[in-house]
Scaffold this active site. Structure first.
Site, PDB file in Angstrom:
ATOM      1  CB  CYS A 156      -0.929  -0.005   1.216  1.00 19.57           C
ATOM      2  SG  CYS A 156      -1.945   1.480   1.350  1.00 19.57           S
ATOM      3  CB  CYS A 158      -0.637   2.474   3.898  1.00 19.40           C
ATOM      4  SG  CYS A 158      -2.240   1.883   3.337  1.00 19.40           S
ATOM      5  CG  ASP A 159       3.118   1.450   4.577  1.00 21.87           C
ATOM      6  OD1 ASP A 159       2.677   1.926   5.636  1.00 21.87           O
ATOM      7  OD2 ASP A 159       2.877   0.289   4.206  1.00 21.87           O
TER       8      ASP A 159
END
Length: 322
Positions: A136, A139-140
Protein backbone atom coordinates in the site's frame (compact mmCIF):
# COMPACT_ATOMS: atom_id res chain seq x y z
CA UNK A 1 -24.05 -10.18 26.30
CA UNK A 2 -24.34 -11.72 22.83
CA UNK A 3 -26.95 -10.04 20.65
CA UNK A 4 -28.95 -11.34 17.70
CA UNK A 5 -30.05 -8.93 14.98
CA UNK A 6 -32.42 -9.74 12.12
CA UNK A 7 -32.68 -7.93 8.80
CA UNK A 8 -34.30 -8.46 5.44
CA UNK A 9 -30.96 -7.82 3.75
CA UNK A 10 -27.49 -8.10 5.23
CA UNK A 11 -24.73 -6.37 3.24
CA UNK A 12 -21.26 -7.72 3.99
CA UNK A 13 -18.57 -5.29 2.90
CA UNK A 14 -18.21 -1.54 2.58
CA UNK A 15 -16.61 -0.63 -0.73
CA UNK A 16 -18.46 1.01 -3.64
CA UNK A 17 -20.58 -2.14 -4.13
CA UNK A 18 -21.59 -2.39 -0.49
CA UNK A 19 -22.41 1.26 0.07
CA UNK A 20 -24.33 1.54 -3.22
CA UNK A 21 -26.33 -1.56 -2.29
CA UNK A 22 -27.02 0.15 1.03
CA UNK A 23 -28.37 3.25 -0.72
CA UNK A 24 -30.70 1.30 -3.02
CA UNK A 25 -31.87 -1.20 -0.40
CA UNK A 26 -32.66 1.69 1.94
CA UNK A 27 -34.63 3.48 -0.77
CA UNK A 28 -36.61 0.27 -1.22
CA UNK A 29 -37.51 0.46 2.51
CA UNK A 30 -35.74 -2.83 3.24
CA UNK A 31 -33.96 -1.39 6.31
CA UNK A 32 -30.61 -3.03 5.46
CA UNK A 33 -27.77 -3.69 7.85
CA UNK A 34 -24.28 -3.20 6.42
CA UNK A 35 -21.32 -4.77 8.23
CA UNK A 36 -18.17 -2.93 7.18
CA UNK A 37 -15.57 -5.65 7.61
CA UNK A 38 -11.86 -5.48 8.32
CA UNK A 39 -11.20 -2.59 5.91
CA UNK A 40 -14.05 -0.04 6.01
CA UNK A 41 -14.29 1.64 2.63
CA UNK A 42 -12.41 -1.11 0.82
CA UNK A 43 -9.49 -0.68 -1.55
CA UNK A 44 -10.29 2.94 -2.41
CA UNK A 45 -9.27 3.96 1.09
CA UNK A 46 -5.68 3.10 0.07
CA UNK A 47 -5.90 5.03 -3.21
CA UNK A 48 -5.07 8.70 -3.67
CA UNK A 49 -6.24 10.43 -6.86
CA UNK A 50 -9.29 8.86 -8.50
CA UNK A 51 -9.80 10.37 -11.95
CA UNK A 52 -12.39 8.02 -13.43
CA UNK A 53 -15.32 8.49 -11.05
CA UNK A 54 -18.12 10.22 -13.05
CA UNK A 55 -18.80 13.72 -11.81
CA UNK A 56 -15.38 14.19 -10.20
CA UNK A 57 -12.46 15.21 -12.40
CA UNK A 58 -10.30 14.19 -9.45
CA UNK A 59 -11.21 12.95 -5.99
CA UNK A 60 -9.24 11.37 -3.17
CA UNK A 61 -10.18 7.73 -2.66
CA UNK A 62 -10.75 7.98 1.12
CA UNK A 63 -12.89 11.11 0.66
CA UNK A 64 -15.04 9.36 -1.94
CA UNK A 65 -15.65 6.43 0.40
CA UNK A 66 -16.61 8.71 3.28
CA UNK A 67 -19.13 10.38 0.99
CA UNK A 68 -20.55 6.99 -0.01
CA UNK A 69 -20.80 5.93 3.62
CA UNK A 70 -22.56 9.15 4.58
CA UNK A 71 -24.95 8.78 1.64
CA UNK A 72 -25.92 5.23 2.60
CA UNK A 73 -26.40 6.26 6.22
CA UNK A 74 -28.53 9.27 5.21
CA UNK A 75 -30.80 6.96 3.20
CA UNK A 76 -31.40 4.83 6.29
CA UNK A 77 -28.82 2.07 6.01
CA UNK A 78 -27.56 0.90 9.41
CA UNK A 79 -23.77 0.70 9.22
CA UNK A 80 -21.98 -1.45 11.79
CA UNK A 81 -18.25 -1.66 12.44
CA UNK A 82 -17.98 -5.42 12.79
CA UNK A 83 -16.31 -8.32 10.96
CA UNK A 84 -18.27 -11.34 9.78
CA UNK A 85 -16.23 -14.42 10.63
CA UNK A 86 -18.67 -17.13 9.53
CA UNK A 87 -21.72 -17.33 7.29
CA UNK A 88 -24.19 -20.23 7.54
CA UNK A 89 -25.96 -20.70 4.20
CA UNK A 90 -27.77 -24.04 4.72
CA UNK A 91 -31.19 -22.46 5.22
CA UNK A 92 -33.00 -19.15 5.26
CA UNK A 93 -32.79 -16.98 7.19
CA UNK A 94 -29.03 -17.07 6.72
CA UNK A 95 -26.92 -16.69 9.85
CA UNK A 96 -23.79 -14.53 10.00
CA UNK A 97 -21.50 -14.52 13.02
CA UNK A 98 -19.75 -11.28 13.92
CA UNK A 99 -16.36 -10.95 15.55
CA UNK A 100 -18.05 -8.73 18.13
CA UNK A 101 -20.20 -11.65 19.31
CA UNK A 102 -23.30 -10.37 17.53
CA UNK A 103 -25.25 -12.85 15.40
CA UNK A 104 -26.99 -11.50 12.32
CA UNK A 105 -29.89 -13.36 10.71
CA UNK A 106 -30.94 -12.29 7.24
CA UNK A 107 -33.56 -13.18 4.65
CA UNK A 108 -31.04 -12.23 1.95
CA UNK A 109 -27.34 -11.47 1.81
CA UNK A 110 -25.35 -9.21 -0.50
CA UNK A 111 -21.69 -10.19 -0.55
CA UNK A 112 -19.51 -7.15 -1.24
CA UNK A 113 -16.30 -8.26 0.47
CA UNK A 114 -14.08 -7.15 -2.42
CA UNK A 115 -10.52 -8.30 -2.94
CA UNK A 116 -7.16 -8.11 -1.17
CA UNK A 117 -3.60 -7.61 -2.30
CA UNK A 118 -1.64 -10.58 -3.64
CA UNK A 119 1.88 -11.39 -2.45
CA UNK A 120 4.73 -13.22 -4.14
CA UNK A 121 5.03 -15.76 -1.36
CA UNK A 122 8.75 -15.26 -0.70
CA UNK A 123 10.08 -16.07 2.76
CA UNK A 124 12.01 -12.80 2.90
CA UNK A 125 8.95 -10.87 1.68
CA UNK A 126 7.04 -12.17 4.69
CA UNK A 127 9.96 -11.43 6.99
CA UNK A 128 10.10 -7.73 6.08
CA UNK A 129 6.34 -7.04 5.81
CA UNK A 130 5.75 -3.84 7.72
CA UNK A 131 9.50 -3.22 7.93
CA UNK A 132 10.14 -2.05 4.38
CA UNK A 133 7.85 -4.36 2.41
CA UNK A 134 4.33 -3.09 1.76
CA UNK A 135 1.36 -3.51 -0.57
CA UNK A 136 0.00 0.00 0.00
CA UNK A 137 1.86 3.04 -1.30
CA UNK A 138 -0.67 5.51 0.10
CA UNK A 139 -0.31 3.93 3.53
CA UNK A 140 3.47 3.79 3.68
CA UNK A 141 4.93 6.00 0.95
CA UNK A 142 5.46 8.91 3.34
CA UNK A 143 8.14 6.95 5.21
CA UNK A 144 10.46 6.93 2.19
CA UNK A 145 11.12 10.61 1.63
CA UNK A 146 14.33 11.02 -0.35
CA UNK A 147 14.89 7.24 -0.51
CA UNK A 148 15.23 4.82 -3.42
CA UNK A 149 12.37 2.34 -3.57
CA UNK A 150 11.11 -0.48 -5.78
CA UNK A 151 7.65 -1.35 -7.10
CA UNK A 152 6.92 -4.91 -8.28
CA UNK A 153 4.27 -5.39 -10.99
CA UNK A 154 3.06 -4.23 -14.38
CA UNK A 155 -0.67 -3.47 -14.16
CA UNK A 156 -2.69 -0.41 -13.19
CA UNK A 157 -1.96 -0.88 -9.50
CA UNK A 158 1.81 -1.02 -10.00
CA UNK A 159 1.90 2.01 -12.29
CA UNK A 160 -0.37 4.06 -10.03
CA UNK A 161 1.75 3.20 -6.99
CA UNK A 162 4.98 4.03 -8.81
CA UNK A 163 3.63 7.41 -9.88
CA UNK A 164 2.34 8.19 -6.40
CA UNK A 165 5.63 7.22 -4.77
CA UNK A 166 7.53 9.77 -6.83
CA UNK A 167 5.99 12.35 -4.48
CA UNK A 168 8.34 11.03 -1.79
CA UNK A 169 11.13 8.89 -3.23
CA UNK A 170 14.29 10.08 -4.95
CA UNK A 171 14.01 7.17 -7.39
CA UNK A 172 11.43 4.46 -8.15
CA UNK A 173 12.44 1.28 -9.96
CA UNK A 174 9.51 -0.60 -11.51
CA UNK A 175 10.32 -4.31 -11.80
CA UNK A 176 8.23 -6.23 -14.34
CA UNK A 177 8.44 -9.77 -15.70
CA UNK A 178 7.79 -8.62 -19.27
CA UNK A 179 8.72 -5.61 -21.39
CA UNK A 180 5.16 -4.37 -21.76
CA UNK A 181 2.86 -2.93 -19.11
CA UNK A 182 -0.78 -4.00 -18.76
CA UNK A 183 -1.93 -0.64 -17.39
CA UNK A 184 -4.15 1.98 -19.02
CA UNK A 185 -2.37 3.90 -21.75
CA UNK A 186 -2.70 7.27 -20.02
CA UNK A 187 -0.97 5.84 -16.93
CA UNK A 188 1.79 4.24 -18.99
CA UNK A 189 2.40 7.56 -20.74
CA UNK A 190 2.74 9.36 -17.40
CA UNK A 191 5.09 6.71 -16.06
CA UNK A 192 7.39 6.74 -19.10
CA UNK A 193 7.63 10.55 -18.94
CA UNK A 194 8.42 10.65 -15.22
CA UNK A 195 12.17 11.20 -14.71
CA UNK A 196 12.10 9.59 -11.26
CA UNK A 197 10.85 6.21 -12.55
CA UNK A 198 13.12 3.63 -14.13
CA UNK A 199 11.47 0.47 -15.55
CA UNK A 200 13.42 -2.78 -15.26
CA UNK A 201 12.07 -5.19 -17.87
CA UNK A 202 12.22 -9.01 -17.88
CA UNK A 203 13.01 -9.28 -14.17
CA UNK A 204 11.32 -10.79 -11.13
CA UNK A 205 12.11 -10.34 -7.44
CA UNK A 206 13.52 -13.46 -5.81
CA UNK A 207 14.69 -12.11 -2.45
CA UNK A 208 14.43 -9.12 -0.13
CA UNK A 209 17.65 -8.29 1.70
CA UNK A 210 18.11 -6.22 4.82
CA UNK A 211 19.16 -5.94 8.43
CA UNK A 212 17.89 -7.90 11.42
CA UNK A 213 18.76 -5.49 14.22
CA UNK A 214 16.80 -3.36 13.60
CA UNK A 215 14.65 -5.12 11.01
CA UNK A 216 14.74 -3.15 7.76
CA UNK A 217 15.07 -3.45 3.99
CA UNK A 218 18.38 -2.64 2.31
CA UNK A 219 17.69 -3.98 -1.19
CA UNK A 220 16.30 -6.77 -3.34
CA UNK A 221 17.70 -9.46 -5.60
CA UNK A 222 16.05 -9.83 -8.99
CA UNK A 223 16.41 -12.53 -11.62
CA UNK A 224 16.37 -11.97 -15.38
CA UNK A 225 13.45 -14.03 -16.69
CA UNK A 226 15.38 -15.06 -19.82
CA UNK A 227 19.01 -15.41 -18.75
CA UNK A 228 18.53 -16.22 -15.06
CA UNK A 229 21.17 -13.66 -14.07
CA UNK A 230 20.78 -12.31 -10.52
CA UNK A 231 21.13 -8.55 -9.93
CA UNK A 232 21.05 -6.65 -6.65
CA UNK A 233 19.09 -3.40 -6.42
CA UNK A 234 19.71 -1.21 -3.36
CA UNK A 235 16.50 0.25 -1.92
CA UNK A 236 14.83 1.11 1.36
CA UNK A 237 11.28 0.14 0.46
CA UNK A 238 9.58 -2.55 -1.63
CA UNK A 239 5.98 -2.17 -2.78
CA UNK A 240 4.38 -5.35 -4.11
CA UNK A 241 1.62 -4.47 -6.62
CA UNK A 242 0.87 -7.67 -8.52
CA UNK A 243 -2.90 -7.59 -8.33
CA UNK A 244 -5.62 -8.78 -6.01
CA UNK A 245 -7.45 -11.96 -5.03
CA UNK A 246 -11.17 -12.11 -4.13
CA UNK A 247 -11.96 -12.07 -0.42
CA UNK A 248 -14.11 -15.19 -0.58
CA UNK A 249 -13.24 -16.89 2.73
CA UNK A 250 -16.86 -16.82 3.93
CA UNK A 251 -18.26 -18.63 0.89
CA UNK A 252 -15.47 -20.39 -1.01
CA UNK A 253 -16.69 -23.81 0.14
CA UNK A 254 -20.40 -23.22 -0.46
CA UNK A 255 -20.76 -20.98 -3.51
CA UNK A 256 -19.67 -21.76 -7.04
CA UNK A 257 -16.44 -19.95 -7.93
CA UNK A 258 -14.16 -19.66 -10.96
CA UNK A 259 -11.13 -17.75 -12.30
CA UNK A 260 -9.13 -18.27 -9.14
CA UNK A 261 -11.90 -17.91 -6.58
CA UNK A 262 -14.24 -15.23 -7.92
CA UNK A 263 -17.88 -15.95 -7.07
CA UNK A 264 -19.96 -17.05 -10.05
CA UNK A 265 -23.17 -15.13 -10.69
CA UNK A 266 -25.95 -15.95 -13.11
CA UNK A 267 -25.86 -14.25 -16.55
CA UNK A 268 -26.88 -10.59 -16.36
CA UNK A 269 -27.47 -10.96 -12.63
CA UNK A 270 -25.78 -10.77 -9.23
CA UNK A 271 -27.56 -13.95 -8.04
CA UNK A 272 -25.19 -16.70 -6.90
CA UNK A 273 -25.60 -20.47 -6.83
CA UNK A 274 -27.59 -20.19 -3.56
CA UNK A 275 -31.01 -18.47 -3.85
CA UNK A 276 -31.12 -15.39 -1.65
CA UNK A 277 -27.38 -14.74 -1.74
CA UNK A 278 -26.13 -12.11 -4.16
CA UNK A 279 -22.58 -10.98 -4.96
CA UNK A 280 -21.42 -7.57 -6.15
CA UNK A 281 -18.10 -5.87 -6.78
CA UNK A 282 -14.60 -7.31 -6.82
CA UNK A 283 -15.59 -10.58 -5.16
CA UNK A 284 -17.25 -11.53 -8.43
CA UNK A 285 -15.67 -9.20 -11.00
CA UNK A 286 -12.42 -10.72 -12.27
CA UNK A 287 -12.48 -8.69 -15.47
CA UNK A 288 -13.08 -4.97 -14.87
CA UNK A 289 -12.38 -4.34 -11.18
CA UNK A 290 -13.36 -0.67 -11.29
CA UNK A 291 -15.10 1.43 -8.64
CA UNK A 292 -17.85 2.38 -11.09
CA UNK A 293 -18.59 -1.22 -12.12
CA UNK A 294 -18.63 -2.27 -8.46
CA UNK A 295 -21.11 0.47 -7.65
CA UNK A 296 -23.27 -0.59 -10.59
CA UNK A 297 -23.31 -4.16 -9.34
CA UNK A 298 -24.22 -2.94 -5.85
CA UNK A 299 -27.24 -1.18 -7.33
CA UNK A 300 -28.14 -4.28 -9.34
CA UNK A 301 -27.85 -6.54 -6.28
CA UNK A 302 -30.15 -4.34 -4.19
CA UNK A 303 -32.77 -4.23 -6.94
CA UNK A 304 -32.60 -7.99 -7.33
CA UNK A 305 -32.91 -8.46 -3.57
CA UNK A 306 -36.03 -6.29 -3.58
CA UNK A 307 -37.53 -8.42 -6.36
CA UNK A 308 -36.49 -11.67 -4.67
CA UNK A 309 -38.10 -10.70 -1.37
CA UNK A 310 -41.31 -9.58 -3.07
CA UNK A 311 -41.58 -12.85 -4.95
CA UNK A 312 -40.86 -14.82 -1.77
CA UNK A 313 -43.64 -12.98 0.07
CA UNK A 314 -46.07 -13.75 -2.77
CA UNK A 315 -45.09 -17.41 -2.70
CA UNK A 316 -45.53 -17.56 1.08
CA UNK A 317 -48.91 -15.84 0.82
CA UNK A 318 -50.15 -18.33 -1.78
CA UNK A 319 -48.90 -21.25 0.29
CA UNK A 320 -50.66 -19.90 3.38
CA UNK A 321 -53.94 -19.44 1.47
CA UNK A 322 -53.87 -23.03 0.30
Amino acid sequence: MAETRHTKVLIIGSGPAGYTAGVYASRAMLEPILVQGIEPGGQLTTTTEVENWPGDTEVQGPDLMIRMQDHAKAMGCEIIGDIITKLDTDARPFVAHGDSGTTYTADTVILATGARAKWLGLETEEKFKGFGVSACATCDGFFYRGQEIVVIGGGNTAVEEALFLTNFASKVTLVHRRDELRAEKILIDRLMKNPKIEPLWFHEMVEVTGTDMPLGVEGINVKHTKTGKITHIPCKGVFVAIGHAPSNELVKDVLETHMGGYVVTKPDSTATSIPGIFAAGDITDWQYRQAITSAGMGCQAALEVERFLAESEETDAVAAAE
